[in-house]
Design a protein around this motif. Sequence first.
Motif, PDB file in Angstrom:
ATOM      1  N   ASP A 219     -13.384   2.699 -10.504  1.00 55.87           N
ATOM      2  CA  ASP A 219     -12.552   2.957 -11.893  1.00 55.87           C
ATOM      3  C   ASP A 219     -11.330   1.916 -11.682  1.00 55.87           C
ATOM      4  OD1 ASP A 219     -14.507   4.793 -12.653  1.00 55.87           O
ATOM      5  OD2 ASP A 219     -13.555   6.279 -11.716  1.00 55.87           O
ATOM      6  N   ASP A 220     -10.222   2.753 -11.672  1.00 59.90           N
ATOM      7  CA  ASP A 220      -8.975   2.045 -11.691  1.00 59.90           C
ATOM      8  C   ASP A 220      -8.306   2.259 -10.356  1.00 59.90           C
ATOM      9  OD1 ASP A 220      -8.372   4.789 -12.006  1.00 59.90           O
ATOM     10  OD2 ASP A 220      -6.953   4.426 -13.883  1.00 59.90           O
ATOM     11  N   LEU A 221      -9.039   2.645  -9.238  1.00 64.82           N
ATOM     12  CA  LEU A 221      -8.329   2.612  -8.086  1.00 64.82           C
ATOM     13  C   LEU A 221      -9.175   1.588  -7.232  1.00 64.82           C
ATOM     14  CD1 LEU A 221      -8.730   6.482  -7.398  1.00 64.82           C
ATOM     15  CD2 LEU A 221      -6.569   4.969  -7.886  1.00 64.82           C
ATOM     16  N   ALA A 222      -8.253   0.843  -6.506  1.00 65.31           N
ATOM     17  CA  ALA A 222      -8.817  -0.233  -5.400  1.00 65.31           C
ATOM     18  C   ALA A 222      -8.498   0.005  -3.878  1.00 65.31           C
ATOM     19  CB  ALA A 222      -8.530  -1.523  -6.096  1.00 65.31           C
ATOM     20  N   LYS A 223      -8.859  -0.320  -3.056  1.00 61.56           N
ATOM     21  CA  LYS A 223      -8.630  -0.159  -1.797  1.00 61.56           C
ATOM     22  C   LYS A 223      -8.312  -1.827  -1.024  1.00 61.56           C
ATOM     23  CE  LYS A 223      -9.656   2.022   2.924  1.00 61.56           C
ATOM     24  NZ  LYS A 223     -10.626   2.730   3.584  1.00 61.56           N
ATOM     25  N   LEU A 224      -7.438  -2.086  -0.584  1.00 63.34           N
ATOM     26  CA  LEU A 224      -6.954  -3.381  -0.289  1.00 63.34           C
ATOM     27  C   LEU A 224      -6.611  -3.277   1.278  1.00 63.34           C
ATOM     28  CD1 LEU A 224      -4.345  -4.335  -2.827  1.00 63.34           C
ATOM     29  CD2 LEU A 224      -6.663  -4.559  -3.015  1.00 63.34           C
ATOM     30  N   LYS A 225      -7.059  -4.489   2.109  1.00 65.13           N
ATOM     31  CA  LYS A 225      -6.906  -4.600   3.461  1.00 65.13           C
ATOM     32  C   LYS A 225      -5.707  -5.723   3.491  1.00 65.13           C
ATOM     33  CE  LYS A 225      -8.903  -5.713   7.861  1.00 65.13           C
ATOM     34  NZ  LYS A 225     -10.090  -5.789   8.772  1.00 65.13           N
ATOM     35  N   LEU A 226      -4.707  -5.550   3.872  1.00 62.90           N
ATOM     36  CA  LEU A 226      -3.482  -6.439   3.860  1.00 62.90           C
ATOM     37  C   LEU A 226      -3.418  -7.501   5.050  1.00 62.90           C
ATOM     38  CD1 LEU A 226      -0.846  -4.090   3.039  1.00 62.90           C
ATOM     39  CD2 LEU A 226      -2.335  -5.161   1.707  1.00 62.90           C
ATOM     40  N   GLU A 227      -3.345  -8.884   4.732  1.00 60.37           N
ATOM     41  CA  GLU A 227      -3.328  -9.816   5.842  1.00 60.37           C
ATOM     42  C   GLU A 227      -1.959  -9.722   7.034  1.00 60.37           C
ATOM     43  OE1 GLU A 227      -2.068 -13.984   5.159  1.00 60.37           O
ATOM     44  OE2 GLU A 227      -4.058 -14.399   5.266  1.00 60.37           O
ATOM     45  N   ARG A 228      -1.017  -8.962   6.243  1.00 63.04           N
ATOM     46  CA  ARG A 228      -0.044  -8.825   7.275  1.00 63.04           C
ATOM     47  C   ARG A 228       0.892  -7.567   6.578  1.00 63.04           C
ATOM     48  NH1 ARG A 228       5.375 -12.402   4.970  1.00 63.04           N
ATOM     49  NH2 ARG A 228       6.221 -10.629   5.881  1.00 63.04           N
ATOM     50  N   PRO A 229       1.236  -6.290   7.686  1.00 62.90           N
ATOM     51  CA  PRO A 229       1.632  -5.215   7.151  1.00 62.90           C
ATOM     52  C   PRO A 229       2.927  -5.250   6.241  1.00 62.90           C
ATOM     53  CG  PRO A 229       2.293  -5.696   9.466  1.00 62.90           C
ATOM     54  CD  PRO A 229       1.225  -6.860   9.051  1.00 62.90           C
ATOM     55  N   VAL A 230       3.067  -4.357   5.571  1.00 63.93           N
ATOM     56  CA  VAL A 230       4.200  -4.266   4.739  1.00 63.93           C
ATOM     57  C   VAL A 230       4.707  -2.721   4.896  1.00 63.93           C
ATOM     58  CG1 VAL A 230       3.054  -5.547   2.940  1.00 63.93           C
ATOM     59  CG2 VAL A 230       2.957  -3.103   2.695  1.00 63.93           C
ATOM     60  N   CYS A 231       6.200  -2.640   4.674  1.00 67.50           N
ATOM     61  CA  CYS A 231       6.876  -1.345   4.688  1.00 67.50           C
ATOM     62  C   CYS A 231       7.014  -0.810   3.416  1.00 67.50           C
ATOM     63  CB  CYS A 231       8.030  -1.517   5.471  1.00 67.50           C
ATOM     64  SG  CYS A 231       9.027   0.101   5.554  1.00 67.50           S
ATOM     65  N   ALA A 232       6.493   0.293   2.603  1.00 64.56           N
ATOM     66  CA  ALA A 232       6.599   0.612   1.587  1.00 64.56           C
ATOM     67  C   ALA A 232       6.524   2.299   1.561  1.00 64.56           C
ATOM     68  CB  ALA A 232       5.381  -0.074   0.770  1.00 64.56           C
ATOM     69  N   ASP A 233       7.228   2.786   0.135  1.00 64.61           N
ATOM     70  CA  ASP A 233       6.964   4.169  -0.134  1.00 64.61           C
ATOM     71  C   ASP A 233       5.789   4.280  -1.073  1.00 64.61           C
ATOM     72  OD1 ASP A 233       9.521   5.496   0.824  1.00 64.61           O
ATOM     73  OD2 ASP A 233      10.424   3.940  -0.458  1.00 64.61           O
ATOM     74  N   ILE A 234       5.049   5.659  -0.786  1.00 63.65           N
ATOM     75  CA  ILE A 234       4.203   5.899  -1.577  1.00 63.65           C
ATOM     76  C   ILE A 234       4.689   5.855  -3.176  1.00 63.65           C
ATOM     77  CG2 ILE A 234       2.327   7.592  -2.187  1.00 63.65           C
ATOM     78  CD1 ILE A 234       1.640   6.135   0.186  1.00 63.65           C
ATOM     79  N   GLY A 235       3.845   5.415  -3.991  1.00 61.65           N
ATOM     80  CA  GLY A 235       4.450   5.589  -5.444  1.00 61.65           C
ATOM     81  C   GLY A 235       5.198   4.395  -5.696  1.00 61.65           C
ATOM     82  N   GLU A 236       5.428   3.374  -4.931  1.00 63.20           N
ATOM     83  CA  GLU A 236       6.141   2.076  -5.211  1.00 63.20           C
ATOM     84  C   GLU A 236       5.193   0.883  -6.026  1.00 63.20           C
ATOM     85  OE1 GLU A 236       8.365  -1.463  -2.579  1.00 63.20           O
ATOM     86  OE2 GLU A 236       8.108   0.290  -1.505  1.00 63.20           O
ATOM     87  N   SER A 237       5.903   0.527  -6.866  1.00 60.63           N
ATOM     88  CA  SER A 237       5.069  -0.269  -7.638  1.00 60.63           C
ATOM     89  C   SER A 237       4.894  -2.024  -6.888  1.00 60.63           C
ATOM     90  CB  SER A 237       6.041  -0.723  -9.068  1.00 60.63           C
ATOM     91  OG  SER A 237       6.046   0.510  -9.827  1.00 60.63           O
ATOM     92  N   ILE A 238       3.731  -2.497  -7.104  1.00 57.98           N
ATOM     93  CA  ILE A 238       3.610  -3.729  -6.704  1.00 57.98           C
ATOM     94  C   ILE A 238       2.813  -4.696  -7.727  1.00 57.98           C
ATOM     95  CG2 ILE A 238       3.218  -2.767  -4.515  1.00 57.98           C
ATOM     96  CD1 ILE A 238       0.078  -3.222  -4.738  1.00 57.98           C
ATOM     97  N   ALA A 239       3.181  -6.193  -7.615  1.00 59.12           N
ATOM     98  CA  ALA A 239       2.593  -6.957  -8.517  1.00 59.12           C
ATOM     99  C   ALA A 239       1.203  -7.601  -7.998  1.00 59.12           C
ATOM    100  CB  ALA A 239       3.558  -8.054  -8.691  1.00 59.12           C
ATOM    101  N   LEU A 240       0.269  -8.060  -8.668  1.00 57.62           N
ATOM    102  CA  LEU A 240      -1.022  -8.399  -8.295  1.00 57.62           C
ATOM    103  C   LEU A 240      -1.386  -9.591  -8.883  1.00 57.62           C
ATOM    104  CD1 LEU A 240      -3.067  -5.031  -8.940  1.00 57.62           C
ATOM    105  CD2 LEU A 240      -2.019  -5.905  -6.761  1.00 57.62           C
ATOM    106  N   SER A 241      -1.609 -10.750  -7.916  1.00 55.47           N
ATOM    107  CA  SER A 241      -1.932 -11.961  -8.462  1.00 55.47           C
ATOM    108  C   SER A 241      -3.365 -12.517  -8.061  1.00 55.47           C
ATOM    109  CB  SER A 241      -0.891 -12.807  -8.237  1.00 55.47           C
ATOM    110  OG  SER A 241       0.499 -12.734  -8.637  1.00 55.47           O
TER     111      SER A 241
END
Length: 265
Positions: A219-241
């Motif tokens: 649906d509108d959920l996606a699981k992403l595997k990152l190339e580099r780790p990120v420090c972020a809060d749950i609920g934080e907004s991100i941009a997708l390109s």
Amino acid sequence: MEVNVDAVVEQLCQQIPMPVRDYTSDPRMVVIRSFDINRPGDTLKLSGKGASGLKGGVAGGSITRGVLRVNDVVEIRPGLVTRDSNNHIRVRPLRTRVVSLGSESTQLKFAVPGGLIGVGTLLDPFLCRQDKLVGNVLGKPDSMPKVFIELTIHFTLLRRLLGIAGNDSVKETQYEQYMQDNFGDSSILTKVSKFKKHDVLQINVGACTGLATVVGVKDDLAKLKLERPVCADIGESIALSRKFNGSFRLIGWAKIVKGKALMLD
């Protein structure tokens, strides 16, 4: 040309509300620059009164919440990211002390949210030179977000790529040929398609930009595997390109729902 600047300033003051500042939470800063302020040839001088000469690296960015003060002990995450002999990612946060705060040429005793701040530290200048700390998060130890290598996001996609208005009289199946014939670019009206497994995206989390691979979609959920780790809060907004014609174009945004955290060294 300095035409109608007064009207622009008036609209900014009247239409855009002043953001609410949080001065009570533990300080948090997004690092958008880092550099070595030492000059070539500077050396470390030792004396009975201690060391002098070389200065620690500087991190620059915007404080998003809290108050940062000189002599505060801070942590920078993710910090040092390496791979071991088994190709597993290792993350070692950097811990240091704030020795100076500056805004332009003004030295400060404390800094609050809003504007750009330079934070002088005791870090090895090599760790800060040439923007090596860009994308990290600085804050009080024991109050920092986790470092994730996988993210589950709730995403919203744009209908079409930004920048060019659509033409409803042209059928969707004829978009690319129409734009190629009339504008020489078939990607201008490209419709943003839904995510598929193995899609490669560019994500922006705070000041951190990196690649991510889609490993699952529902649906509108996606699981992403990152190339580099990120420090972020749950609920934080991100941009997708997504890449179109050799360059990444904004296709939507998302909020972090959960993630797979890394163990810290």
